[in-house]
Design a protein around this motif. Structure first.
Motif, PDB file in Angstrom:
ATOM      1  N   GLU A  77       0.826  -1.206   0.000  1.00 56.34           N
ATOM      2  CA  GLU A  77       0.000   0.000   0.000  1.00 56.34           C
ATOM      3  C   GLU A  77       0.862   1.258   0.000  1.00 56.34           C
ATOM      4  O   GLU A  77       0.570   2.226  -0.720  1.00 56.34           O
ATOM      5  N   ARG A  78       1.921   1.252   0.789  1.00 54.27           N
ATOM      6  CA  ARG A  78       2.821   2.415   0.863  1.00 54.27           C
ATOM      7  C   ARG A  78       3.478   2.691  -0.494  1.00 54.27           C
ATOM      8  O   ARG A  78       3.525   3.824  -0.957  1.00 54.27           O
ATOM      9  N   ALA A  79       3.981   1.649  -1.129  1.00 50.46           N
ATOM     10  CA  ALA A  79       4.702   1.817  -2.398  1.00 50.46           C
ATOM     11  C   ALA A  79       3.783   2.209  -3.554  1.00 50.46           C
ATOM     12  O   ALA A  79       4.160   3.005  -4.408  1.00 50.46           O
ATOM     13  N   THR A  80       2.570   1.650  -3.572  1.00 50.91           N
ATOM     14  CA  THR A  80       1.674   1.904  -4.705  1.00 50.91           C
ATOM     15  C   THR A  80       0.793   3.132  -4.514  1.00 50.91           C
ATOM     16  O   THR A  80       0.341   3.729  -5.486  1.00 50.91           O
ATOM     17  N   GLY A  81       0.516   3.473  -3.258  1.00 52.70           N
ATOM     18  CA  GLY A  81      -0.392   4.583  -2.985  1.00 52.70           C
ATOM     19  C   GLY A  81      -1.855   4.169  -3.034  1.00 52.70           C
ATOM     20  O   GLY A  81      -2.752   5.010  -2.978  1.00 52.70           O
ATOM     21  N   TYR A  82      -2.100   2.881  -3.151  1.00 49.61           N
ATOM     22  CA  TYR A  82      -3.460   2.357  -3.206  1.00 49.61           C
ATOM     23  C   TYR A  82      -3.713   1.435  -2.014  1.00 49.61           C
ATOM     24  O   TYR A  82      -2.787   0.876  -1.451  1.00 49.61           O
ATOM     25  N   VAL A  83      -4.990   1.235  -1.698  1.00 48.15           N
ATOM     26  CA  VAL A  83      -5.385   0.340  -0.615  1.00 48.15           C
ATOM     27  C   VAL A  83      -5.550  -1.083  -1.180  1.00 48.15           C
ATOM     28  O   VAL A  83      -5.971  -1.254  -2.330  1.00 48.15           O
ATOM     29  N   ALA A  84      -5.191  -2.091  -0.382  1.00 52.63           N
ATOM     30  CA  ALA A  84      -5.337  -3.487  -0.800  1.00 52.63           C
ATOM     31  C   ALA A  84      -6.778  -3.734  -1.249  1.00 52.63           C
ATOM     32  O   ALA A  84      -7.724  -3.249  -0.644  1.00 52.63           O
ATOM     33  N   GLY A  85      -6.915  -4.472  -2.344  1.00 53.75           N
ATOM     34  CA  GLY A  85      -8.238  -4.703  -2.919  1.00 53.75           C
ATOM     35  C   GLY A  85      -8.574  -3.662  -3.966  1.00 53.75           C
ATOM     36  O   GLY A  85      -9.527  -3.807  -4.710  1.00 53.75           O
ATOM     37  N   GLY A  86      -7.749  -2.621  -4.039  1.00 53.44           N
ATOM     38  CA  GLY A  86      -7.947  -1.560  -5.022  1.00 53.44           C
ATOM     39  C   GLY A  86      -6.621  -1.137  -5.637  1.00 53.44           C
ATOM     40  O   GLY A  86      -6.518  -0.058  -6.208  1.00 53.44           O
ATOM     41  N   ILE A  87      -5.600  -1.979  -5.517  1.00 57.19           N
ATOM     42  CA  ILE A  87      -4.292  -1.622  -6.088  1.00 57.19           C
ATOM     43  C   ILE A  87      -4.359  -1.772  -7.599  1.00 57.19           C
ATOM     44  O   ILE A  87      -4.673  -2.833  -8.124  1.00 57.19           O
ATOM     45  N   SER A  88      -4.091  -0.689  -8.280  1.00 54.25           N
ATOM     46  CA  SER A  88      -4.061  -0.681  -9.738  1.00 54.25           C
ATOM     47  C   SER A  88      -2.612  -0.815 -10.199  1.00 54.25           C
ATOM     48  O   SER A  88      -1.707  -0.289  -9.545  1.00 54.25           O
ATOM     49  N   PRO A  89      -2.389  -1.474 -11.338  1.00 51.09           N
ATOM     50  CA  PRO A  89      -1.032  -1.505 -11.878  1.00 51.09           C
ATOM     51  C   PRO A  89      -0.652  -0.149 -12.491  1.00 51.09           C
ATOM     52  O   PRO A  89       0.512   0.113 -12.763  1.00 51.09           O
TER      53      PRO A  89
END
Length: 157
Positions: A93-105
């Motif tokens: 979540e920290r690296a992508t900026g998204y919440v689990a279940g909503g992580i976009s590539p």
């Protein structure tokens, strides 16, 4: 919240990539990817989940069909690594900026090495998370690969 954009949708708009945004109501307790396929009436092999793993200590993004399982050994091999394991959720979540279940590539906070499963090439368009639970983006797999700077390899079983 349904009309609010995400970094993923902003990236697609900025790059003028042909895409469609699909929304659905996320229910509690269901797995996100299979739920998206079911609620949108899609073939689960055409809906892709974004998983973050660690390959030799480096965070690596994998994009695989929701109907499949990530082959960690194949992922490691695809990026020239030796050992892979699923990343800690908080680190992802920290690296992508998204919440689990909503992580976009797409549109991640930090550009991570990305591998898209080769099965994506079978479809004219594929679906991936739009950066929020209940938000899917439909786009050509070639655009997905290009925007992510991804490698294409058979990483799903």
């Amino acid at each position: 919240m349904a009309g609010k954009g995400t970094p993923a949708t902003a990236l697609l708009a900025k790059q003028q990539i042909t895409h469609q945004v699909h929304t659905y109501d996320h229910g509690a307790g269901q797995a996100y990817g299979p739920e998206a396929a079911e609620r949108l009436g899609l073939d689960p092999e055409r809906v892709f989940k974004t998983l973050v793993a660690e390959v030799d200590g480096a965070l690596t993004v994998s994009v695989v069909p929701v109907s499949a399982t990530l082959d960690l050994k194949a992922l490691a091999g695809a990026v020239g690594g030796k050992r892979a394991r699923m990343a800690d959720v908080a680190a992802a979540e920290r690296a992508t900026g998204y919440v689990a279940g909503g992580i976009s590539p797409l549109g991640q906070r930090k550009r991570l090495t990305t591998v898209v499963d080769a099965s994506a090439q079978r479809w004219e368009t594929v679906f991936c998370s739009g950066g929020r639970r209940g938000l899917e983006i439909e786009l050509a797999p070639t655009d997905l690969v290009r925007l992510c700077g991804a490698t294409v390899a058979p990483i799903a079983t």
